[in-house]
Design a protein around this motif. Structure first.
Motif, PDB file in Angstrom:
ATOM      1  N   THR A   1       0.867  -1.182   0.000  1.00 38.12           N
ATOM      2  CA  THR A   1       0.000   0.000   0.000  1.00 38.12           C
ATOM      3  C   THR A   1       0.899   1.224   0.000  1.00 38.12           C
ATOM      4  O   THR A   1       1.947   1.213   0.638  1.00 38.12           O
ATOM      5  N   ARG A   2       0.501   2.218  -0.732  1.00 37.45           N
ATOM      6  CA  ARG A   2       1.294   3.457  -0.673  1.00 37.45           C
ATOM      7  C   ARG A   2       0.363   4.660  -0.743  1.00 37.45           C
ATOM      8  O   ARG A   2      -0.783   4.563  -1.169  1.00 37.45           O
ATOM      9  N   ARG A   3       0.917   5.787  -0.320  1.00 39.82           N
ATOM     10  CA  ARG A   3       0.171   7.027  -0.443  1.00 39.82           C
ATOM     11  C   ARG A   3       0.456   7.601  -1.825  1.00 39.82           C
ATOM     12  O   ARG A   3       1.602   7.829  -2.180  1.00 39.82           O
ATOM     13  N   ASN A   4      -0.597   7.779  -2.592  1.00 38.11           N
ATOM     14  CA  ASN A   4      -0.444   8.329  -3.937  1.00 38.11           C
ATOM     15  C   ASN A   4      -0.007   9.794  -3.827  1.00 38.11           C
ATOM     16  O   ASN A   4      -0.636  10.571  -3.122  1.00 38.11           O
ATOM     17  N   TRP A   5       1.063  10.154  -4.496  1.00 44.86           N
ATOM     18  CA  TRP A   5       1.617  11.510  -4.324  1.00 44.86           C
ATOM     19  C   TRP A   5       0.765  12.580  -4.995  1.00 44.86           C
ATOM     20  O   TRP A   5       0.919  13.749  -4.698  1.00 44.86           O
ATOM     21  N   ARG A   6      -0.147  12.165  -5.887  1.00 49.40           N
ATOM     22  CA  ARG A   6      -0.995  13.156  -6.561  1.00 49.40           C
ATOM     23  C   ARG A   6      -2.308  13.329  -5.815  1.00 49.40           C
ATOM     24  O   ARG A   6      -2.694  14.437  -5.477  1.00 49.40           O
ATOM     25  N   THR A   7      -2.964  12.181  -5.526  1.00 48.64           N
ATOM     26  CA  THR A   7      -4.285  12.264  -4.897  1.00 48.64           C
ATOM     27  C   THR A   7      -4.187  12.237  -3.373  1.00 48.64           C
ATOM     28  O   THR A   7      -5.170  12.520  -2.700  1.00 48.64           O
ATOM     29  N   GLU A   8      -3.012  11.836  -2.851  1.00 49.42           N
ATOM     30  CA  GLU A   8      -2.798  11.658  -1.411  1.00 49.42           C
ATOM     31  C   GLU A   8      -3.605  10.507  -0.825  1.00 49.42           C
ATOM     32  O   GLU A   8      -3.649  10.312   0.388  1.00 49.42           O
ATOM     33  N   GLU A   9      -4.266   9.735  -1.700  1.00 48.74           N
ATOM     34  CA  GLU A   9      -5.033   8.592  -1.188  1.00 48.74           C
ATOM     35  C   GLU A   9      -4.146   7.358  -1.072  1.00 48.74           C
ATOM     36  O   GLU A   9      -3.128   7.262  -1.741  1.00 48.74           O
ATOM     37  N   LEU A  10      -4.589   6.399  -0.231  1.00 46.25           N
ATOM     38  CA  LEU A  10      -3.867   5.137  -0.148  1.00 46.25           C
ATOM     39  C   LEU A  10      -4.330   4.248  -1.289  1.00 46.25           C
ATOM     40  O   LEU A  10      -5.514   4.239  -1.634  1.00 46.25           O
ATOM     41  N   GLU A  11      -3.410   3.490  -1.846  1.00 45.14           N
ATOM     42  CA  GLU A  11      -3.772   2.545  -2.908  1.00 45.14           C
ATOM     43  C   GLU A  11      -2.968   1.273  -2.698  1.00 45.14           C
ATOM     44  O   GLU A  11      -1.856   1.312  -2.180  1.00 45.14           O
ATOM     45  N   THR A  12      -3.553   0.140  -3.110  1.00 42.78           N
ATOM     46  CA  THR A  12      -2.989  -1.164  -2.731  1.00 42.78           C
ATOM     47  C   THR A  12      -2.828  -2.071  -3.949  1.00 42.78           C
ATOM     48  O   THR A  12      -3.633  -2.033  -4.884  1.00 42.78           O
ATOM     49  N   ARG A  13      -1.770  -2.897  -3.900  1.00 43.03           N
ATOM     50  CA  ARG A  13      -1.551  -3.941  -4.902  1.00 43.03           C
ATOM     51  C   ARG A  13      -1.386  -5.272  -4.163  1.00 43.03           C
ATOM     52  O   ARG A  13      -0.967  -5.288  -2.998  1.00 43.03           O
ATOM     53  N   TYR A  14      -1.656  -6.386  -4.852  1.00 49.18           N
ATOM     54  CA  TYR A  14      -1.826  -7.669  -4.168  1.00 49.18           C
ATOM     55  C   TYR A  14      -1.008  -8.787  -4.798  1.00 49.18           C
ATOM     56  O   TYR A  14      -0.852  -8.854  -6.012  1.00 49.18           O
ATOM     57  N   TRP A  15      -0.568  -9.698  -3.948  1.00 46.77           N
ATOM     58  CA  TRP A  15       0.004 -10.975  -4.414  1.00 46.77           C
ATOM     59  C   TRP A  15      -0.521 -12.070  -3.498  1.00 46.77           C
ATOM     60  O   TRP A  15      -0.532 -11.913  -2.269  1.00 46.77           O
ATOM     61  N   PHE A  16      -0.929 -13.183  -4.087  1.00 51.42           N
ATOM     62  CA  PHE A  16      -1.434 -14.313  -3.297  1.00 51.42           C
ATOM     63  C   PHE A  16      -0.496 -15.496  -3.475  1.00 51.42           C
ATOM     64  O   PHE A  16      -0.076 -15.781  -4.592  1.00 51.42           O
ATOM     65  N   GLY A  17      -0.188 -16.193  -2.402  1.00 44.90           N
ATOM     66  CA  GLY A  17       0.664 -17.376  -2.517  1.00 44.90           C
ATOM     67  C   GLY A  17       1.225 -17.733  -1.164  1.00 44.90           C
ATOM     68  O   GLY A  17       0.786 -17.226  -0.130  1.00 44.90           O
ATOM     69  N   ALA A  18       2.226 -18.631  -1.202  1.00 42.66           N
ATOM     70  CA  ALA A  18       2.882 -19.048   0.045  1.00 42.66           C
ATOM     71  C   ALA A  18       4.191 -18.280   0.130  1.00 42.66           C
ATOM     72  O   ALA A  18       5.134 -18.549  -0.620  1.00 42.66           O
ATOM     73  N   LEU A  19       4.245 -17.311   1.023  1.00 46.43           N
ATOM     74  CA  LEU A  19       5.418 -16.440   1.098  1.00 46.43           C
ATOM     75  C   LEU A  19       6.528 -17.101   1.905  1.00 46.43           C
ATOM     76  O   LEU A  19       6.328 -17.523   3.035  1.00 46.43           O
TER      77      LEU A  19
END
Ligand code: FRU
Length: 471
Positions: A396-414
């Motif tokens: 998750t990161r804070r978008n530098w333009r909108t200042e909103e949080l946004e998330t990306r995903y990975w599923f598996g056995a870490l």
């Protein structure tokens, strides 16, 4: 504009811009970034006479897209780089709106560049020429001009030639858009890099079992990995889904087998090459020791790009670290090249224990290896966060333009994570490169620490990374 006028503008841009860029707290310590202006796609990545050469899309005159040049750096270890003379600048009519992306091959021991001459007309239409330029003994390039005109049945969006040799012939994959606005990859063949024959479409929307799959596939790259072939491409126009295709444009690959005679490339499913936020237009090359290496653009056009705070300092975007590719069980894996270990300072810090008790570590220019067997969270300078819940890894990161949080995903056995950090970038390699997440981020420059939390145990190896000066 004439070559001389363009070079005069370049001189001014460098004279005023370099000092300003150097004061930017987000200036990268060890990634390739433009001295001034905007850098996008890696181009012409090749090893020649024991030196790596990397060219790149460059607008040295402004932090925006436009009439691109080809900048050029070289290195004998992929870590220490040297500036080379600018390779191409858009001085001719057939490239007046930019010397767009392309590739390099070695022909008779000389680097030969194949690139797109981009031409836009006042009425909004455009055309494209595929052009050739060859290395001269002083390290500059001599243009031979167009070798392929716009093929019939396609719009003016035809670009990004990637050329390789197979059984004594040259082959090229070329991105193209059909007249009904579907993204396609064309295959060409040549005996001499001058006369090219269009063999046909090998992939794209409505081919090889794909339904609608985008209106343009930029920057194709096709190469063998063992007895398979891999096609990298950047489809534009895929609809976002809950957990995938979350960026404005995608970058991914198909594994298949190119039938050179029948001009067919039956392939499997599309996989995203990187699950992060900024990763686009990668290009690969094969090294003398048989590795397949990749540079990607650590950027993404059109979305948040030009709102990056570095624009105020007159530069924007950068390259990913160089990565080595391997194909494991049909998955294209990426790992940082081993040469990057030269940047590690000393033996680093080794620690094992409950995540909540982990020491605070510096994240400004650092590398982290983690072995994981329980859920944990990691705050990166209070501006990006990793979270592993035993099933899903999120970034998750804070978008530098909108200042909103946004998330990306990975599923598996870490099992393991490797994290490469620079002052405003992060590159995450999951399970020895089985998946990657790449992003820019712009934390408060004063905030430099990594903070772990969670009840599970972790083992950590952390190194500070040295800055890498480009001569
Ligand atoms: C991808 C791209 C290419 C084009 C180049 C222009 O980022 O749009 O298709 O050749 O950038 O800079």
């Amino acid at each position: 504009m004439s070559e001389v006028s363009l070079l005069k503008q370049l001189a001014r841009s460098l004279m005023t811009g370099q000092l300003i860029a150097a004061t930017d707290p987000y200036r990268l310590h060890w990634h390739l970034a433009p001295v001034v202006g905007l850098m996008n796609d890696p181009n012409g990545f090749i090893q020649s006479h024991d030196r790596y050469h990397l060219f790149y899309q460059w607008n040295p005159l402004a932090c925006r897209h436009g009439a691109k040049w080809w900048g050029h750096v070289s290195s004998d270890d992929l870590v220490h780089w040297r500036h080379e003379p600018v390779a191409l600048l858009p001085s001719e009519e057939y490239e007046v709106n930019g010397c767009y992306s392309g590739s390099a091959v070695l022909n008779d021991g000389k680097i030969t560049l194949i690139y797109t001459g981009n031409v836009k007309y006042a009425n909004g239409s455009r055309t494209a020429y595929q052009c050739v330029a060859t290395e001269k003994s002083d390290g500059t390039y001599e243009k031979q001009g167009p070798v392929i005109l716009l093929p019939e049945g396609y719009t003016g969006h035809v670009r990004d030639p990637k050329v390789w040799q197979h059984d004594g012939m040259w082959y090229m994959v070329l991105a193209a858009q059909s007249l009904n606005l579907k993204g396609k990859v064309l295959l060409y063949r040549s005996a001499d890099l001058q006369q090219w024959e269009l063999r046909g479409e090998i992939a794209g929307t409505h081919l090889n079992g794909l339904k609608e799959f985008g209106y343009m596939w930029e920057c194709p790259d096709l190469f063998a990995m063992g007895d398979q072939d891999v096609l990298l491409c950047c489809p534009q126009g895929l609809a976002a889904e809950k957990y995938q295709y979350l960026n404005l444009y995608q970058c991914g690959y198909f594994v298949g087998k190119l039938d050179y005679e029948q001009t067919r490339f039956p392939h499997g499913e599309f996989h995203e090459l990187d699950l992060g936020f900024e990763f686009y237009a990668p290009q690969t090359t094969q090294t003398a020791d048989g590795r397949r290496l990749l540079f990607g653009w650590l950027g993404l056009p059109d979305d948040n790009e030009l709102a990056q705070p570095t624009v105020q300092y007159g530069w924007v975007d950068c390259m990913t670290c160089p990565r080595e590719l391997t194909l494991r069980n049909g998955i294209l894996c990426q790992q940082p090249v081993k040469e990057l270990q030269q940047l590690r300072q000393g033996n680093g810090v080794v620690w094992q224990g409950v995540a909540d008790d982990a020491p605070e570590l510096t994240a400004l220019s650092a590398e982290l290896m983690l072995n994981v067997d329980a859920p944990f969270s990691l705050s990166l300078r209070d501006n990006a966060w990793l979270n592993w819940d035993g099933n899903c890894l999120t970034l998750t990161r804070r978008n530098w333009r909108t200042e909103e949080l946004e998330t990306r995903y990975w599923f598996g056995a870490l099992r393991s994570l490797q994290l490469l950090l620079d002052s405003s970038s992060l590159e995450l390699f999951i399970n020895d490169g089985e998946a990657c997440m790449t992003a820019r981020y712009f934390p408060d420059p004063q905030k430099q620490t990594l903070r772990f939390s969670g009840q599970g145990t972790l083992s950590i190896h952390h190194w500070l990374l040295s800055a890498c000066v480009i001569e």
